[in-house]
Design an enzyme around this catalytic site. Structure first.
Site, short mmCIF file in Angstrom:
data_model
loop_
_atom_site.label_atom_id
_atom_site.label_comp_id
_atom_site.label_asym_id
_atom_site.label_seq_id
_atom_site.Cartn_x
_atom_site.Cartn_y
_atom_site.Cartn_z
N GLU A 178 53.37 33.49 37.84
CA GLU A 178 53.97 34.52 38.71
C GLU A 178 53.68 35.95 38.25
OE1 GLU A 178 57.95 32.75 40.56
OE2 GLU A 178 58.12 32.98 38.40
C1 ACM Z 1 57.77 28.93 37.13
O1 ACM Z 1 58.65 28.27 37.72
N1 ACM Z 1 57.52 30.17 37.50
C2 ACM Z 1 57.00 28.39 36.06
#
Ligand code: ACM
Length: 695
Positions: A325
């Site tokens: 992310e």
């Molecule tokens: C995640 O759930 N961003 C690894």
């Protein structure tokens, strides 16, 4: 033997068949409540009494501390399970022992992925004999032995049995996020005990994120000094945890998330950042824009030195660098970074992250580490000894495997999303996209990891958000692929839940504590009736905007179990009533719904007396309303006076509206009540005789 061959073998043996044989063997014994179920189990003969003369003998190449420690813990557990005082001493000879533990090889001092974990356990009327190749198999075999101890008419005993066991997958983990909410040492240690009880073998320690940096660094002390609010593990504590886990057959893989999810690093070291500081620890949840600048050489000097220090602290061969992310807004808006991307012919932000990983990976290689990272780090230019951890589904694991990368699955195993155990249980690392891989590619799928992310999980609530559902995931990763009987899983998980609480986990014991706190000075029973029947909503349903790291997690949504056992029982009872119309079952059903309907009035004075109880007014009303509709439907079913189509429509719509209402808590009984409403409809009138039907 290759893992796929092993899998095929196991499918042939069919554990469930062996258990059925055990039940029907006519020796009056139910199948032992094992979790995870072993690869192969056949009933034996005899009954081995467990009494005050219980002794263990150890027979291996050396006085291996892991086996010795496991034997002492077995004695402690057995003593606690039975109430019988037992000597903490080994038997004088193998002949004098109740349980003989043999192992043929001391294995590696730093446990490695893929080490032999198999064992064989044979019990007859005289003795139990456990044989393993390595201390790991001995540790797992002793856990199985503890689960075999039962109470019968004469005392405590283990019934004759022969077990041959080994895991389906070599990587069976739990991720614990200690950044969003710090988890003190005792929380980590008791969860390691729980993991070991269900034969999980990797603690993935998510040690840094936007909301906190949790490890003491001597080289960069401002990381913990400015990034942790004083809540971090000292290096001595880290060493203690690593050794504690090693003694229990568990590897510890640290994760330091970079280059995103890294705000807490930047508070003390703003020079690492893409944007100018100053920075503060992240307090809310969701994403932050600040991230590490991958274009500066000084960034890599820092990271190299930091990784060198951490590599010495964490002996495992794998080291997790996160990579998930990455919010690239600040990279996109920064002319110098855009210039760097152009000069180095990188594919935008993705290319820049790959460039970062390609510089970090050789550093870790120098420290003897393989890189592990989330799906997003997948890039064909990286060496093939890295492990891709998928939080987005089997698809990325399949892509990784086709490129020759190893992978583990976490998608479908996020415990903090509070789904029922059965939902997690049915997720398999080798299904959907990975099912179509070649045998060689499937060998690269090493297993899976459950995860307990801690945005909405505190030291007080982590156990109840994790257990006992984690035991179901542990079984998926250990037991043969065809072990899929959900009812059997729930029955065994209920037994396991009690054992885990006995082991020191607090998922059961702190339920009552939290409910009593919510009730305050008033009686707590109405709060318990409501909590027993309801559940937190599923998925990412908590209203993040209302929460910061310091928001107390002390409300009903934090206390209520992710999966209500009562709701499950209720749904099963409704199915029975609709199938059989049995009077006793209908009475039972009515009693339950009357309790829920009447509870709302009982909760009223409790809510007046305690602020924590007050935000349950709407939920309590909803439960009463659902129960009220259920009672009306039941009356029609009992009296066989069908409800009108208009009534059925009105009630169905009311129930549907309640389901759709966005709230943090839900009434899981709605679906079963809908079935009752549907079943209570008057049968459609047959067309009157002689009347012409329209064709
Ligand atoms: C995640 O759930 N961003 C690894």
């Amino acid at each position: 033997m290759s893992r796929n061959r092993m899998v095929n073998d196991r499918v042939r043996w069919g554990v469930s068949v062996a258990i059925a044989a055990l039940v029907s063997a006519g020796i009056g014994q139910a199948a032992p409540s094992l979790m995870p179920l072993p690869a192969r189990m056949t009933p034996g003969s005899g009954r081995l009494a467990i009494d005050g003369n219980f002794h263990v003998a150890l027979a291996g190449p050396s006085d291996e501390p892991r086996v010795h420690g496991a034997a002492m813990r077995l004695i402690d557990r057995l003593s606690a399970q039975t109430g019988i005082p037992l000597e903490r001493a080994l038997a004088k000879s193998a002949a004098a022992a109740t349980l003989v533990v043999e192992w043929s090889d001391d294995g590696l001092p730093v446990q490695k992925l893929g080490e032999d974990e198999s064992y064989e356990l044979t019990v007859d009327g005289k003795q139990a004999r456990l044989h393993a190749k390595t201390p790991l198999g001995a540790i797992w075999g002793m856990q199985t032995f503890l689960q075999l101890v039962e109470t019968d008419g004469q005392g405590f005993a283990v019934n004759g049995v022969a077990i041959e066991d080994r895991p389906r997958f070599p990587w069976r983990g739990l991720l614990i996020d200690v950044s969003r909410h710090f988890m003190p040492l005792d929380v980590i240690l008791r969860n390691i005990d729980g993991m070991s009880a269900v034969k999980l073998n990797v603690l993935h320690w998510h040690l840094s994120d936007d909301q906190g940096f949790r490890v003491e660094s001597h080289r960069f002390p401002r990381l913990q000094e400015m990034g942790s609010d004083g809540m971090y593990y000292t290096q001595a504590q880290i060493r203690h945890v690593v050794e504690y886990a090693r003694m229990r057959g568990i590897r510890v893989v640290p994760e330091f998330d970079m280059p995103g999810h890294s705000l807490s690093w930047l508070v003390g070291y703003p020079e690492l950042a893409t944007s100018p500081g100053p920075f503060e620890i992240g307090r809310h949840f969701g994403g932050f824009e600040a991230l590490i600048d991958p274009t500066k050489d000084s960034t890599y000097q820092f990271i190299d030195s930091f990784l060198g220090e951490m590599s010495g602290l964490f002996p495992d061969e794998y080291f997790h660098i996160g990579g998930d992310e990455v919010n690239d807004k600040q990279w996109r808006e920064n002319p110098q970074i855009q210039q760097f991307i152009q000069t180095n012919h990188l594919d935008g932000s993705r290319g820049l992250q790959a460039y970062f990983n390609k510089r970090v990976q050789p550093m870790l290689a120098r420290y003897g580490k393989h890189v592990e990272g989330w799906d997003e780090i997948l890039n064909p230019d990286l060496p093939r000894n890295i492990v891709i951890q998928s939080w987005r589904g089997q698809k990325s694991l399949a892509e990784a495997a086709k490129l020759g990368f190893q992978g583990i699955l976490s998608s479908g195993y996020y415990l903090d999303l509070e789904y029922p155990a059965a939902k997690h249980y049915m997720v398999d690392p080798l299904e959907n996209e990975t099912a179509g891989l070649t045998a060689a590619e499937q060998e690269l799928i090493l297993g899976g990891e459950a995860a307990i992310w801690s945005e909405f999980v505190s030291p007080e609530t982590i156990d109840s958000r994790t257990w006992p559902r984690l035991a179901a995931i542990a079984e998926r990763l250990w037991s043969p692929a065809d072990v899929k009987d959900v009812d059997s899983m729930y029955a065994r998980m209920a037994v396991m839940s009690l054992r885990l609480d006995g082991l020191g986990l607090r998922h059961r014991s702190n339920y009552a504590e939290m409910l009593r706190r919510i009730a305050g000075p008033g009686p707590w029973e109405p709060v318990k009736v409501l909590a027993d029947a309801t559940e937190p909503s599923k998925g990412y349903s908590r209203e993040e905007k209302h929460y910061v790291q310091q928001t107390p997690l002390n409300r009903l949504v934090d206390a209520a179990r992710p999966e209500s056992g009562q709701a499950r029982e209720f749904a099963a009872l409704v199915k029975k009533v609709l199938a059989n119309r049995n009077d006793a079952e209908m009475t039972e059903l009515r009693k339950r719904m009357e309790e829920w309907k009447d509870n709302d009035a009982k909760l009223d004075p409790v809510m007046k007396a305690s602020f924590l109880a007050q935000d349950n007014a709407a939920l309590s009303k909803q439960l009463a309303e659902v129960a009220g509709i259920g009672l009306e439907a039941l009356r029609a079913i009992e009296t066989r006076k069908g409800r009108t189509a208009a009534w059925v429509k009105e009630k169905t719509e009311a129930l549907e509206a309640m389901k759709k209402k966005r709230a943090e808590m839900m009434v899981p009984e709605i679906a079963a009540v809908e079935e009752m409403v549907e079943a209570s409809a008057a049968p459609a009138k047959a067309p009157a005789k002689g009347k012409r039907k329209k064709s």
